[in-house]
Design an enzyme around this catalytic site. Structure first.
Site, PDB file in Angstrom:
ATOM      1  N   ALA A 131       0.808  -1.217   0.000  1.00  0.00           N
ATOM      2  CA  ALA A 131       0.000   0.000   0.000  1.00  0.00           C
ATOM      3  C   ALA A 131       0.844   1.270   0.000  1.00  0.00           C
ATOM      4  O   ALA A 131       0.409   2.304  -0.504  1.00  0.00           O
ATOM      5  CB  ALA A 131      -0.949  -0.003   1.183  1.00  0.00           C
ATOM      6  N   SER A 141      -3.738  -3.465   0.644  1.00  0.00           N
ATOM      7  CA  SER A 141      -2.516  -4.190   0.978  1.00  0.00           C
ATOM      8  C   SER A 141      -2.833  -5.640   1.327  1.00  0.00           C
ATOM      9  O   SER A 141      -3.828  -5.923   1.991  1.00  0.00           O
ATOM     10  CB  SER A 141      -1.863  -3.496   2.172  1.00  0.00           C
ATOM     11  OG  SER A 141      -0.830  -4.293   2.676  1.00  0.00           O
ATOM     12  N   THR A 195       8.317  -7.269 -12.995  1.00  0.00           N
ATOM     13  CA  THR A 195       7.759  -8.620 -13.090  1.00  0.00           C
ATOM     14  C   THR A 195       6.778  -8.845 -11.950  1.00  0.00           C
ATOM     15  O   THR A 195       7.064  -8.515 -10.798  1.00  0.00           O
ATOM     16  CB  THR A 195       8.902  -9.655 -13.022  1.00  0.00           C
ATOM     17  OG1 THR A 195       9.727  -9.465 -14.158  1.00  0.00           O
ATOM     18  CG2 THR A 195       8.361 -11.070 -13.004  1.00  0.00           C
ATOM     19  N   CYS A 248       7.642   7.012  23.589  1.00  0.00           N
ATOM     20  CA  CYS A 248       8.736   6.107  23.921  1.00  0.00           C
ATOM     21  C   CYS A 248       8.746   4.869  23.046  1.00  0.00           C
ATOM     22  O   CYS A 248       9.744   4.175  22.982  1.00  0.00           O
ATOM     23  CB  CYS A 248       8.637   5.703  25.387  1.00  0.00           C
ATOM     24  SG  CYS A 248       9.106   7.037  26.467  1.00  0.00           S
TER      25      CYS A 248
END
Lengths: 406, 138
Positions: free
Chosen positions: A75, A203, A244, A330
């Site tokens: 995506a 996706s 491809t 964090c």
């Protein structure tokens, strides 16, 4: 039944490959290895046939014609191709693109690059619900606007934008509408005709297919949309995306879409009930818990919730046998708290205290019970440790405290 | 990110969690950080006025595991030290002891700041010019 640890509850990040998808892929990873572009022998023909079947399976899931599906590596590439490809193809018509502040980085960073190349980008704000304001969208469209790019459902808070209305506005104004459908396709009904979507990104690995494969729907009629290729090569995919074809990946994506189409209605009810149970247990047993974004318009598998006075990463540490993610700074590479939660206007402290639960096809009720109990225990423990919770309990208004910020 | 065993140990068994009476003349309280930055540390010391030795230390921390571990370790280190020795504690000692990665060094800096703030509060309470301190002296 003994519960298997660790528990995976991060289905927005990625989903496990459905065993049925793997089964469909296996021949194309082994004996049927042909290049779908080989026109002169049976190896190529069987690969091409498999690709065309997948194209139809994907089209069927989103209401598109098979010919309108362009295969990509995922995506991020689909989003890049949609935005840069439209910007380049329609540059004579205008240079203005509208998107939203809560979009995925694959959209926002692509827009930033386009800005460097002279395009003008409007980043629509969202309300506390996480939704954009349709009037603001309408007013932002000018005669220089070529594209509106708004996601179907948000990857952090699961909020579903009013896509059909956005599509209608774009159609009325004669502006193309790209929709990042990564989190929504396969989870909720998405239909490019009903929603007036001109370009749709999706996706494989977010809907129980393999990683490294995605697709971009590009409308062929009413209007016929074109994108300028962003990679040069053999002119595959109607010249829009050379390279491809990843045949096993494409077969997997197709099979994953076919399964979603068949099972989505039932699955979304089951997963939605589990999500609601998780939410109800957490909010019943803990005080000062806030759901981020509206519950009214939301993916059935998403719960993004903040446990006030507890920092997200420390909470993750305490529930280390449960895989979830946090909007806390964090846990991110940038040390910045979630920009999506900040865009809701909730304040950085709420972002630091947020946890995203993503449920899915293989989530069980036992897992939800386990996670709820564990989270409640750890939040209580961390609040015992929290000077903020102590102050809150003492009746201190934390917003009025002069902090020694560092 | 993997945590060191020492960080995990302090997180799972934090030392000296709690609060001392902030109005006690012998107690110094330091609070550093801010909720919007993702860490707030409250660190308190109780000093013996005769010897100047820190007899007790308590903390409460809102923050990541490394912040909790840094403040927990700080309270352990403070006990038994004199006020002046406590001011010598450098964040690098905490970094080494807990094997903190570079992104977590700010947690150790915050702990050092919290120690300094608590000692400063104690000293202010007990300074010569402080009427409350003068009263005690009488």
């Amino acid at each position: 039944m003994a519960i298997k640890l660790p528990i995976y509850m991060d289905y927005h990040a990625t989903t496990p490959l459905d065993p049925r998808v793997l089964e469909a892929m296996m021949p194309y990873l082994t004996t049927k290895f042909g290049n779908a572009a080989s026109r002169n022998h049976s190896f190529g023909w069987e690969a091409e046939e498999a690709v065309e079947t997948a194209r139809k399976q994907i089209g069927d899931l989103v209401g598109a014609n098979a010919k309108e599906i362009i295969f990509t590596s995922g995506a991020t590439e689909s989003n890049n191709l949609a935005l840069k490809g439209v910007a380049e193809m329609y540059s004579e018509r205008g240079n203005h693109i509208i998107t939203a502040a809560t979009e995925h980085k694959a959209i926002l960073d692509t827009c930033k690059r386009l800005e460097k190349h002279g395009y003008r980008i409007t980043y629509l704000p969202v309300t506390a619900s996480g939704l954009i304001d349709l009037d603001m969208l309408r007013e932002s469209i000018t005669d220089r606007t070529i594209l509106v790019s708004i996601m179907y459902a948000n990857n952090e808070i699961g909020v579903i934008q009013p896509v059909a209305e956005i599509g209608k506005i774009c159609k009325q104004k004669g502006v193309l509408f790209h929709c990042d459908g990564v989190q929504a396709v396969g989870k909720v009904p998405v239909n490019v005709i009903q929603d007036n979507i001109d370009l749709l990104s999706l996706s494989g690995h977010k809907l129980y297919g393999p990683k490294g494969v995605g697709a971009l729907y590009v409308r062929r009629r009413n209007p016929r949309v074109q994108v300028t290729a962003q990679m040069d090569g053999g002119g595959h995919e109607r010249g829009m995306r050379s390279g491809t074809l990843n045949v096993p990946g494409i077969v997997g994506l197709g099979e994953a879409c076919a399964l979603c189409r068949k099972e989505m209605a039932e699955e979304s009810v089951r997963v939605g009930a589990l999500r609601d149970k998780l939410k109800d247990r957490l909010t019943a047993q803990l005080d000062e818990v806030y759901v981020n974004g509206t519950m009214e318009s939301r993916l059935p598998n998403n719960l993004n919730i903040s446990f006030a006075f507890v920092e997200g990463e420390s909470l993750l540490m305490g529930i280390n046998d449960v895989a979830v993610s946090s909007g806390s700074a964090c846990t991110s590479a940038t040390l910045e708290p979630s920009y999506v939660l900040k865009a809701l206007g909730a304040g950085d402290d709420i972002a630091h205290s947020s946890i995203r639960f993503g449920l899915g096809r293989f989530t069980t009720e036992e897992e939800v019970d386990y996670v709820a109990e564990k989270v409640v225990t750890v939040v209580r423990k961390l609040r015992e440790l929290s000077p903020l919770y102590e102050m809150f309990k003492d009746g201190v208004d934390l917003s009025k405290v002069q902090w020694a910020a560092h | 990110m993997a945590y060191s065993n020492k960080v995990l140990d302090h997180y799972n068994n934090p030392r000296n969690v709690g609060a001392l009476d902030r109005n006690d003349q012998q107690v110094g309280t330091g609070m550093v950080g801010a909720p919007e930055c993702g860490d707030v540390m409250k660190l308190q010391v109780k000093v013996n006025p005769e010897t100047g030795i820190i007899e007790d230390a308590k903390f409460k921390t809102f923050g990541c595991g490394s912040a909790i571990a840094s403040s927990s370790l700080a309270t352990e280190m403070l006990k038994g030290k004199t006020v002046d020795e406590a001011l010598e504690i450098k964040n690098t000692v905490i970094v080494n002891e807990l094997a903190l990665p570079p992104v977590k060094i700010h947690c150790s800096v915050l702990a050092e700041d919290a120690i300094k703030a608590a000692i400063a509060d104690y000293k202010k309470k007990n300074s010569v010019g402080n009427p409350a301190a003068a009263q005690v002296a009488q």
